[in-house]
Write an enzyme that holds these catalytic residues in place. Structure first.
Site, PDB file in Angstrom:
ATOM      1  N   SER A 167      10.309  69.163  25.471  1.00  0.00           N
ATOM      2  CA  SER A 167      10.290  70.314  26.270  1.00  0.00           C
ATOM      3  C   SER A 167      11.438  69.987  27.473  1.00  0.00           C
ATOM      4  O   SER A 167      11.540  70.940  28.362  1.00  0.00           O
ATOM      5  CB  SER A 167       8.819  70.595  27.026  1.00  0.00           C
ATOM      6  OG  SER A 167       8.084  70.933  25.868  1.00  0.00           O
ATOM      7  N   GLU A 206      54.663  13.729  35.500  1.00  0.00           N
ATOM      8  CA  GLU A 206      55.000  14.310  34.323  1.00  0.00           C
ATOM      9  C   GLU A 206      56.340  14.402  34.019  1.00  0.00           C
ATOM     10  O   GLU A 206      56.890  13.899  32.855  1.00  0.00           O
ATOM     11  CB  GLU A 206      54.503  15.878  33.803  1.00  0.00           C
ATOM     12  CG  GLU A 206      53.048  15.996  33.728  1.00  0.00           C
ATOM     13  CD  GLU A 206      52.622  15.045  32.553  1.00  0.00           C
ATOM     14  OE1 GLU A 206      52.993  15.404  31.336  1.00  0.00           O
ATOM     15  OE2 GLU A 206      51.619  14.321  32.779  1.00  0.00           O
TER      16      GLU A 206
END
Length: 825
Positions: A481, A86
């Site tokens: 309950s 690059e």
């Protein structure tokens, strides 16, 4: 001479104009450019990882699957591959490579003439400027801005910092952001194990990141890779021999290894929601957090299996709802089946089509073209649902359940079933699979360490593929309950004892003008007269509970419920004493955990700690001070002392009395099915009004688990109760969870007297009496020889005033959502 002077003057003027023009262009395009200082503060989006308690991966969250690698850890081979590909002059130019620009201009003249795409001359610094600060717009203006920013970046950052930013930010295709992610996704290797050829391939990718990994571009990928290798040799980074060998290396991609993960989708989603609430969505998906959770993978596996099996078993009792779909023709049934998507929730099962129905089995075809069968024994549960909505009679033959063309879900039979199936198949009847259907009923299960509040396992439904709605944390349901122990604990805190007598007789309450009288009933629809308080819990007596709540006051019951975290604010209505208020499984399990640990406040948590990307701890559940814990390498000596800073939310003596009574629920009451576990265990069933919700919250000294079963759109569960729907799930979970754990007794706090009593009468046990139990009493409240505890409510010792009231005053009418009679069983 005059001509020379004129030419020089013209040149000077033109030079001045050119410089002025350049200055003008730079000034024009410099206005409004982004501040490059943000690069110094830049933290690339990285993956957040969620780990189970044993360190295994639970989940990952990321907007970009990037692995950040600091410059010091970047291999030189990789950096040089990108520089050669690059920006050969990266370490020499000031951000702009004028020589490369001139070379590109000459090359582009030829390319434009040949109608080819022109090449660029962007340096790595320019790419950083574009990727971080600009857009990918193709224009001269963007290019000028890019060059200006590149020059500025070079004035502020050194080359190594720029290269670190570039290699961690760049997109390299195949869902790879940064070179570390690319190395794993392409070659299943860490960066430092890449060969020259593999590093060169990564360096080749910026030119066409979405192309070179595709099979139809393999030749171009090899050509570009070899070009990069040649450039590396040209730049002196590798020798000619290394380059030759690297070019000869075949380009082979390797699938990334599957990470060993823990399957706990409901748990992981709950963690995700908590992190978003605490730190924000951006931090979760981009912050690179490391989250250590509390989940125990082994317990989680048992919890998931127990809940799924329990919901399937309950659903089978509800009948057969029919096939997934039907094929009108069996021609090309394999192709039709392959094109069919399995319904959500069927992840453990397979789709099959019924091809023939015999007398003892149904023949089926599977998606891979194989054939098998479902024996009649595996069809007997499938009672077709009739028009009344109830299941019909047990089927006698396969044709009562299935027809050719039916598409159904099946599961392979167990090994022993397969052996038997093989023998039957030789007799002409194909076998081998069991018929399945996805349950309509849902549920939730939570398992918790009662001493810390750490959630060890959580399953919020049959399958997260059906819905990620978590019935363990998000579903507000009536606990029935299972709430009663906190009514009885309130009574024990206000002078009652486990042997105090409470009248079990008809109770009528005037709800006010225009409203019917409220008459709570026991599950058996019978009344039992004066009964010891303990029995009221063991047998889940509704009328006793209401009478007790009225005697001690609903304001005190509400205070207990709120202290234990069951409700934030409980309406002071008698119906609430039967569990008519709505809460969650997680809250109930937390409340029971505080019973088990002797009344120490705990905060439920799914997360032990959270670390940011740099390893700093930014959240810790356990915040107790520990001076000897920091920066110390433990070498096996004495562990540092950590103080117990938990708040005491109740009297540990009356809390133990409640725990002891709840053991009786297993020994003599509604949880007797758990006796086969063979260890000290307690708990309480819960069934809300009209059998809509079924619960069981149970515990050992070091593990609490709660189960809820019900439909998402509340409707009756038939005649199912907590005993029949929830207890079997809890039992299967506990059998697996406690398999290798020793049986230990519950811890008894100081300040109690243990006395042998008759649990049925509450009186002292005769010598040698069978069935007598050790009951816990506060000193001075234990029963005395010959004392009759059945009193008239006058406030005698052991029976507080109002213990046996005979009438009920007018109370406000139950109102608002989630308020019903509750507490059946």
């Amino acid at each position: 001479m005059r001509i020379i002077v004129g030419l020089l003057s013209t040149a000077v003027v033109l030079g001045i104009l050119a410089v002025a023009g350049v200055i003008g262009v730079v000034y024009h395009y410099s206005r409004g450019l982004p501040d490059i200082d943000q690069l110094a503060r830049y933290q690339p989006p990285t993956v957040t990882r969620v780990h189970a308690g044993d360190g295994r991966l639970l989940a990952e969250y990321a907007s970009e699957r990037r692995i950040f690698v600091p410059f010091e850890a970047l291999p030189r081979r990789v950096m040089r591959a990108f520089i050669s590909a690059e920006d050969q002059n990266f370490y020499e130019h000031p951000g702009i490579d004028f020589l490369a620009i001139a070379r590109a201009m000459v090359t582009n003249v030829r390319k434009v003439a040949n109608d080819e795409r022109p090449i660029g001359a962007s340096t790595i610094t320019q790419q950083v400027a574009r990727n971080f600060l600009l857009t990918n717009e193709v224009s001269i203006a963007r290019k000028i801005k890019e060059m200006i920013l590149a020059w500025r970046i070079e004035q502020v950052f050194d080359k190594d910092q720029i290269l670190e930013l570039y290699l961690n930010e760049i997109y390299l295709g195949n869902r790879s952001y940064g070179v570390a992610a690319a190395a794993l996704n392409y070659f299943n290797k860490p960066l430092d194990e890449l060969t020259i050829a593999e590093a060169a391939f990564l360096g080749a990718l910026p030119k066409a990141p979405d192309r070179y990994f595709r099979s139809n571009y393999r030749d171009q990928a090899v050509e570009r890779r070899n070009w990069v290798i040649g450039r590396m040799a040209e730049d002196g980074y590798i020798t000619p021999d290394e380059a030759r060998l690297a070019m000869a290396e075949p380009l082979e991609f390797r699938r990334r290894d599957e990470t060993e993960t823990v399957e706990a989708p409901y748990f992981a989603e709950e963690v995700r929601r908590e992190i978003v609430d605490r730190f924000g969505e951006e931090t979760l998906y981009e912050g690179g957090l490391s989250i250590r959770t509390t989940v125990d993978p082994v317990l989680q596996r048992h919890a998931t299996r127990a809940l799924r099996d329990g919901l399937v078993a309950f659903d089978r009792r509800s009948g057969w709802r029919g096939p997934v779909t039907r094929f009108e023709s069996l021609q090309d049934w394999q192709g039709q089946l392959a094109a069919l998507k399995a319904p959500a929730g069927a992840e453990e099962w397979r789709l099959a089509v019924v091809t023939e129905v015999g007398q003892q089995a149904a023949s089926i075809g599977l998606g891979d073209g194989s054939t098998a069968g479902i024996p009649m024994e595996e069809l007997r549960w499938a009672r077709p649902i009739q028009e009344s909505g109830r299941p019909g009679p047990e089927p006698k033959r396969p044709a009562d359940v299935l027809r050719p063309g039916d598409v159904v879900l099946v599961e392979p039979l167990a090994e022993e079933g397969a052996d038997e199936a093989g023998e039957e198949a030789r007799d002409g009847e194909p076998t081998g699979y069991a018929l399945r259907q996805i349950p309509e009923v849902q549920g939730g299960l939570v398992a918790m360490d009662p001493h810390t509040g750490r959630v060890l396992a959580m399953s919020g439904g049959f399958s997260a593929d059906i819905s990620q709605f978590n019935r363990a944390t998000q579903a507000l349901r009536q606990p029935g309950s299972s709430f009663k122990p906190f009514v009885y604990l309130t009574a024990l805190d206000n002078g009652y004892t486990p042997s105090s007598m409470v009248l079990d007789a008809p109770f009528v309450m005037d709800q006010g003008p225009g409203l019917p009288l409220w008459r709570p009933q026991n599950f058996s629809e019978e009344f039992y007269g004066p009964t010891p308080l303990r029995v009221g819990i063991e047998k889940s007596r509704n009328v006793m509970t209401v009478r007790l709540a009225q005697a001690v006051g609903m304001d005190k019951v509400a205070d207990t419920a709120e202290r234990f975290g069951i409700y934030d604010e409980l309406p002071e209505l008698l119906a609430m004493s039967l569990g008519a208020g709505e809460t969650t499984v997680l809250r109930m399990v937390t409340a029971y955990s505080m019973l088990v640990n002797g009344g120490k406040r705990i905060v439920p948590t799914l997360i032990d700690r959270v670390q940011d990307r740099s390893g700093e701890t930014i959240f810790r559940h356990d915040v107790r001070p520990c001076a000897g814990c920091a920066d110390v390498a433990w070498t096996g000596g004495e562990a540092p002392a950590v103080p117990d800073t938990r708040e005491q939310v109740g009297d540990p003596r009356t809390i133990y009395q409640t725990v002891n009574i709840l053991q009786g629920v297993v020994e003599r009451g509604t949880g007797r099915a758990l006796l086969s576990l063979g260890r000290p265990i307690g708990g309480k069933t819960g069934t809300s009004n009209d059998y809509v919700d079924a619960w069981w919250i149970g515990f050992t000294p070091d593990l609490v688990a709660g189960v809820f079963v019900g439909y998402d759109q509340p409707r009756p569960l038939g005649s199912a109760t907590g005993t029949t729907a929830a207890v079997p799930i809890f039992k299967q979970f506990m059998e697996a969870a406690l398999e290798d754990e020793p049986a230990i007794p519950f811890r008894v706090p100081p300040g109690l007297r243990l006395v042998r009593v008759d649990p049925g009468s509450g009186q002292l046990a005769e010598p040698g009496m069978k069935g007598a139990i050790w009951e816990a009493f506060l000193p001075g409240t234990e029963p005395r020889p010959g004392e009759d505890l059945v009193l008239d409510g006058s406030g005698a010792r052991g029976v507080p005033e109002g213990a046996i009231p005979t009438a009920a005053p007018a109370m406000p009418a139950p109102a608002g959502p989630g308020i019903g009679t509750g507490g059946l069983y």
